[in-house]
Scaffold this motif. Structure first.
Motif, PDB file in Angstrom:
ATOM      1  N   CYS A 111       2.234  15.328  70.866  1.00 21.28           N
ATOM      2  CA  CYS A 111       2.211  15.194  72.314  1.00 21.28           C
ATOM      3  C   CYS A 111       1.291  16.251  72.911  1.00 21.28           C
ATOM      4  O   CYS A 111       1.267  17.390  72.463  1.00 21.28           O
ATOM      5  N   LEU A 112       0.539  15.843  73.907  1.00 18.86           N
ATOM      6  CA  LEU A 112      -0.418  16.762  74.518  1.00 18.86           C
ATOM      7  C   LEU A 112       0.207  17.554  75.651  1.00 18.86           C
ATOM      8  O   LEU A 112      -0.339  18.558  76.086  1.00 18.86           O
ATOM      9  N   VAL A 113       1.319  17.089  76.144  1.00 17.27           N
ATOM     10  CA  VAL A 113       1.906  17.673  77.348  1.00 17.27           C
ATOM     11  C   VAL A 113       3.389  17.931  77.121  1.00 17.27           C
ATOM     12  O   VAL A 113       4.068  17.140  76.481  1.00 17.27           O
ATOM     13  N   ALA A 114       3.866  19.022  77.635  1.00 16.33           N
ATOM     14  CA  ALA A 114       5.295  19.317  77.545  1.00 16.33           C
ATOM     15  C   ALA A 114       5.962  19.088  78.894  1.00 16.33           C
ATOM     16  O   ALA A 114       5.319  19.204  79.938  1.00 16.33           O
ATOM     17  N   ASP A 115       7.224  18.735  78.877  1.00 17.39           N
ATOM     18  CA  ASP A 115       7.934  18.480  80.124  1.00 17.39           C
ATOM     19  C   ASP A 115       8.310  19.758  80.846  1.00 17.39           C
ATOM     20  O   ASP A 115       8.476  19.783  82.044  1.00 17.39           O
ATOM     21  N   HIS A 150       6.320   9.341  76.147  1.00 16.60           N
ATOM     22  CA  HIS A 150       5.417   8.326  76.660  1.00 16.60           C
ATOM     23  C   HIS A 150       3.994   8.832  76.723  1.00 16.60           C
ATOM     24  O   HIS A 150       3.467   9.138  77.783  1.00 16.60           O
ATOM     25  N   GLU A 151       3.417   8.984  75.545  1.00 14.13           N
ATOM     26  CA  GLU A 151       2.002   9.329  75.463  1.00 14.13           C
ATOM     27  C   GLU A 151       1.338   8.281  74.584  1.00 14.13           C
ATOM     28  O   GLU A 151       1.605   8.198  73.392  1.00 14.13           O
ATOM     29  N   VAL A 161       4.427  10.870  81.711  1.00 18.43           N
ATOM     30  CA  VAL A 161       3.736   9.758  81.078  1.00 18.43           C
ATOM     31  C   VAL A 161       2.264  10.123  80.981  1.00 18.43           C
ATOM     32  O   VAL A 161       1.669  10.557  81.970  1.00 18.43           O
ATOM     33  N   LEU A 162       1.724   9.984  79.801  1.00 19.54           N
ATOM     34  CA  LEU A 162       0.288  10.200  79.622  1.00 19.54           C
ATOM     35  C   LEU A 162      -0.273   8.967  78.942  1.00 19.54           C
ATOM     36  O   LEU A 162       0.124   8.623  77.836  1.00 19.54           O
ATOM     37  N   VAL A 180      -4.011   8.262  82.786  1.00 14.69           N
ATOM     38  CA  VAL A 180      -3.004   8.523  83.800  1.00 14.69           C
ATOM     39  C   VAL A 180      -2.052   9.568  83.257  1.00 14.69           C
ATOM     40  O   VAL A 180      -1.564   9.442  82.136  1.00 14.69           O
ATOM     41  N   LEU A 181      -1.842  10.604  84.031  1.00 10.80           N
ATOM     42  CA  LEU A 181      -0.852  11.613  83.655  1.00 10.80           C
ATOM     43  C   LEU A 181       0.104  11.770  84.814  1.00 10.80           C
ATOM     44  O   LEU A 181      -0.301  12.116  85.926  1.00 10.80           O
ATOM     45  N   GLU A 182       1.355  11.474  84.572  1.00 13.47           N
ATOM     46  CA  GLU A 182       2.341  11.538  85.651  1.00 13.47           C
ATOM     47  C   GLU A 182       3.544  12.355  85.230  1.00 13.47           C
ATOM     48  O   GLU A 182       4.099  12.145  84.147  1.00 13.47           O
ATOM     49  N   PHE A 183       3.907  13.257  86.098  1.00  6.45           N
ATOM     50  CA  PHE A 183       5.156  13.980  85.897  1.00  6.45           C
ATOM     51  C   PHE A 183       6.175  13.407  86.873  1.00  6.45           C
ATOM     52  O   PHE A 183       5.941  13.413  88.078  1.00  6.45           O
TER      53      PHE A 183
END
Lengths: 158, 158
Positions: free
Chosen positions: A120-124, A103-104, A137-138, B137-140
DNA sequence: GGGTAAGTGAGAATGATTTGCATTTGCATA
DNA sequence: TATGCAAATGCAAATCATTCTCACTTACCC
């Protein structure tokens, strides 16, 4: 993010067939006309659509489709993590299909355009001080290139 | 995110006074008992709360407060970009105060804990292929340390 | 202290979403 | 291809969060 280069993913027509199968599977074992219609409409769209819009489009392919079935489909796709829901500038609530499961997105608040961001800019993975991350979510909200151009014209004209 | 070190911000009691003023200003020029109560409740909470919960807490401070006023406050705070809204695992919708105005959070789906992430991992600036970003918005999502510990205990016990 | 605009509570209205149920359909089996 | 059954569906009613209306109250400026 510093100066990292990021692109919006182009709409990927090749993957549509396989993704249709994935989406239908998420809805359950039976392949019915309303389900196929709803899934095809969502996959074909590159923007968020209201349930009413989805119903209208789906009825072109499967005339008997009802709003309840649209909501039932959205519920199941959402449970499978494949739905993006957002409130647009108009106040309407839009739903879109999220093919990657990641969800980016960049979301145009004007027209509802929904574009996945790759890579993806972010890893879980990483733990945030003991917080166990299961998903993220980004979302970048703003105005897409087309809508921006249109509003520029309006600005000049008016 | 690679190996970047990120922390969840501790709850910042010192800034509460100033932030209360900011929040009240967002609600309008008048400082009324219901407004103060709602703002204080939201600022004191470190987790998402339903409108009903907010009402209940606010009534401890300002007994006559009504649900409509809670929604009115949420609407204004949201317009000021200071509200985070999320659907929890229970299905309930929770609202929380977002002091930074930056929407980067870790959200516990179990208890609704809402923790801002600092420093921000993402900047608004960069253009994404012509897309004009106005906010992000960035949500973990996941389980906070406390809820994780509790569920571990349950796992051992049951 | 008085005037006035803004804020409020209560309850009705709204509208998106969900649900119940009788009917239909898809799919596996004979 | 015909049949049975469980799953899926459409319709309409129900639900429920949220918003609106309006008469009354309060905060704030003079």
């Amino acid at each position: 993010m510093s100066a990292r280069v990021v692109d919006l993913a182009p709409h990927d027509a090749e993957g549509l067939g396989a993704e249709t199968a994935v989406a239908l599977a998420a809805l359950g074992p039976a392949s019915t006309a309303p389900r196929r219609a709803i899934v095809e409409v969502m996959l074909a769209a590159s923007r968020l659509q209201t349930p009413e819009e989805l119903l209208h489009e789906a009825r072109i392919r499967a005339p008997a489709t009802s709003l309840a079935t649209v909501y039932r489909a959205l519920e199941r796709l959402d449970a499978a993590g494949r739905v993006k829901r957002a409130t647009l500038a108009s106040g309407a609530v839009g739903y879109g299909y999220c093919a990657t499961g990641h969800h980016e997105h960049a979301i145009c608040l004007r027209c509802g355009q929904l574009q996945p961001i790759r890579p993806c800019l972010v890893a879980d993975g990483p733990a945030l001080g003991g917080f166990r991350v299961t998903s993220h979510v980004l979302e970048f909200y703003g105005v897409c290139a087309r809508c921006a151009a249109e509003s520029d014209e309006e600005g000049v004209a008016g």
